[in-house]
Structures are given as C-alpha cells and as structure tokens.
Scaffold this motif. Sequence first.
Motif, PDB file in Angstrom:
ATOM      1  N   GLY A   1       8.744   7.701   4.447  1.00 13.34           N
ATOM      2  CA  GLY A   1       9.156   9.110   3.991  1.00 13.34           C
ATOM      3  C   GLY A   1       9.372  10.199   5.185  1.00 13.34           C
ATOM      4  O   GLY A   1       9.148  10.076   6.401  1.00 13.34           O
ATOM      5  N   VAL A   2       9.608  11.446   4.494  1.00 17.75           N
ATOM      6  CA  VAL A   2       9.632  12.686   5.379  1.00 17.75           C
ATOM      7  C   VAL A   2       8.939  13.922   4.671  1.00 17.75           C
ATOM      8  O   VAL A   2       9.182  13.750   3.546  1.00 17.75           O
TER       9      VAL A   2
ATOM     10  N   VAL B   1      -4.374  18.323   7.524  1.00 12.26           N
ATOM     11  CA  VAL B   1      -3.731  17.485   6.406  1.00 12.26           C
ATOM     12  C   VAL B   1      -4.356  16.096   6.240  1.00 12.26           C
ATOM     13  O   VAL B   1      -4.782  15.302   7.045  1.00 12.26           O
ATOM     14  N   LEU B   2      -4.550  15.873   4.825  1.00  8.26           N
ATOM     15  CA  LEU B   2      -5.357  14.577   4.306  1.00  8.26           C
ATOM     16  C   LEU B   2      -4.200  13.779   4.229  1.00  8.26           C
ATOM     17  O   LEU B   2      -3.146  13.542   3.810  1.00  8.26           O
ATOM     18  N   LEU B   3      -4.526  12.263   4.839  1.00  5.64           N
ATOM     19  CA  LEU B   3      -4.098  11.308   4.756  1.00  5.64           C
ATOM     20  C   LEU B   3      -4.904  10.385   3.863  1.00  5.64           C
ATOM     21  O   LEU B   3      -5.667  10.233   4.096  1.00  5.64           O
ATOM     22  N   ARG B   4      -4.050   9.660   2.820  1.00  5.03           N
ATOM     23  CA  ARG B   4      -4.639   8.802   1.748  1.00  5.03           C
ATOM     24  C   ARG B   4      -4.107   7.616   1.584  1.00  5.03           C
ATOM     25  O   ARG B   4      -2.658   7.519   1.478  1.00  5.03           O
ATOM     26  N   LEU B   5      -4.756   6.467   1.935  1.00  8.36           N
ATOM     27  CA  LEU B   5      -4.192   5.233   1.896  1.00  8.36           C
ATOM     28  C   LEU B   5      -4.622   4.573   0.667  1.00  8.36           C
ATOM     29  O   LEU B   5      -5.871   4.245   0.390  1.00  8.36           O
ATOM     30  N   LYS B   6      -3.716   4.238  -0.229  1.00  7.66           N
ATOM     31  CA  LYS B   6      -3.822   3.310  -1.419  1.00  7.66           C
ATOM     32  C   LYS B   6      -3.505   2.030  -1.495  1.00  7.66           C
ATOM     33  O   LYS B   6      -2.357   1.962  -1.012  1.00  7.66           O
TER      34      LYS B   6
ATOM     35  N   SER C   1       0.800  -1.055  -0.132  1.00  6.47           N
ATOM     36  CA  SER C   1      -0.191  -0.152   0.083  1.00  6.47           C
ATOM     37  C   SER C   1       0.931   1.383  -0.040  1.00  6.47           C
ATOM     38  O   SER C   1       1.926   1.154   0.541  1.00  6.47           O
ATOM     39  N   ARG C   2       0.294   2.280  -0.067  1.00  8.69           N
ATOM     40  CA  ARG C   2       1.097   3.722  -0.304  1.00  8.69           C
ATOM     41  C   ARG C   2       0.292   4.782   0.402  1.00  8.69           C
ATOM     42  O   ARG C   2      -0.876   4.905   0.255  1.00  8.69           O
ATOM     43  N   LEU C   3       0.814   5.477   1.384  1.00 15.16           N
ATOM     44  CA  LEU C   3       0.138   6.335   1.977  1.00 15.16           C
ATOM     45  C   LEU C   3       0.582   7.723   1.308  1.00 15.16           C
ATOM     46  O   LEU C   3       1.738   7.978   0.880  1.00 15.16           O
TER      47      LEU C   3
ATOM     48  N   GLU D   1       6.867   6.241   0.148  1.00 16.92           N
ATOM     49  CA  GLU D   1       7.198   4.893  -0.307  1.00 16.92           C
ATOM     50  C   GLU D   1       6.188   3.799   0.055  1.00 16.92           C
ATOM     51  O   GLU D   1       5.327   4.031   0.988  1.00 16.92           O
ATOM     52  N   GLU D   2       6.097   2.758  -0.788  1.00 16.97           N
ATOM     53  CA  GLU D   2       5.398   1.810  -0.405  1.00 16.97           C
ATOM     54  C   GLU D   2       5.682   0.934   0.976  1.00 16.97           C
ATOM     55  O   GLU D   2       6.489   0.982   1.158  1.00 16.97           O
TER      56      GLU D   2
END
Length: 163
Positions: A119-120, A128-133, A93-95, A103-104
Amino acid sequence: MKKNIVFIWLVFFCQALYAQSAGYLVETEAFQFRGGWFEEKSGLTMGNSMLRVLGGKHGAADALTVIDVKEKGQYTVWVRAMDFKEKPGTRLSRLLVDVQPMEEAGKHGKEGFAWEKVGVVALDKKHVLLRLKDTRKNFARVDAVLHTADASYEPNKTELPQL
C-alpha cells in the motif's frame, strides 16, 4: 539482537547523512509487543529471525510497534513475507499503519521471502502504530516492514545488506 539494532541505526543514520529519501525499516523481531506471534530463527531473514504464528481456529493476537515518523509525506509500504510452493498464498498477514489496513502479504508466489508492496499511506510527523495481524490463521511468517518516500524504489532489486 544487538547486530539488528546497529544495522537499523546505520540505515537511518546513512539516510540522514546523505540526504536520501526518508524511509523506515523495521525488522519484525524488534516489534515491541508480539501478541500471539513468536520469534523464529532463520538464515533466510534479514537479521536471522522473523515473527511467525501457528495455525489454529482462533488466530494469534496482533503484534504491535511504533515508529517515529520524522518527515511528513506519502510512503510506499512493503512487507517482506514468506510464501511456499505447497499451498502458495495461504499463509497471510495484514499490516495496519495506524488504523489504515494495507493489502495482505504472503501471496507473492515465490518460494521463500520476498518484498510485497502492500500500500501507500500519507503519514504526518508523529509516532505511528504498526499492527501486524494474522488474517488466515495459517502459519504466517513476516521478516520486515519498510516505509519509503521513494515510490519508485523496489526492495526486491536490492541486496539485503544494502537496505
């Protein structure tokens, strides 16, 4: 669910009380919009549940939530994802933090859950929007997301109740 909310509230309250580095911990089952992800119970997770997706050629719709960043700064981003002995690194998954892809996650190579530094990101004081793909359409599982202002912090060296 109430236990999770109390736990998260205590984490943030204690950080503010003792003036520790800013940080934001979100258990994925608390995401406001789950999209095609669903909650699954597991004793291996922080709060007895995680978000996961099923496999399939179309993948799952993104899960979304918002965090209220109270302190502008550089944040190291960690995702607590599950990996398996069989076909490791394939349930990914990717955030995305706002629109910035991390990063995945799900490729740490250990059986079970582990924190992965993905990541940083520089964040302003705002929502802030967090999106989990679901990037691989292959049974991804995610337990929690952590943003920490302490770049040296290693959550895998911390017992879960202490997070």
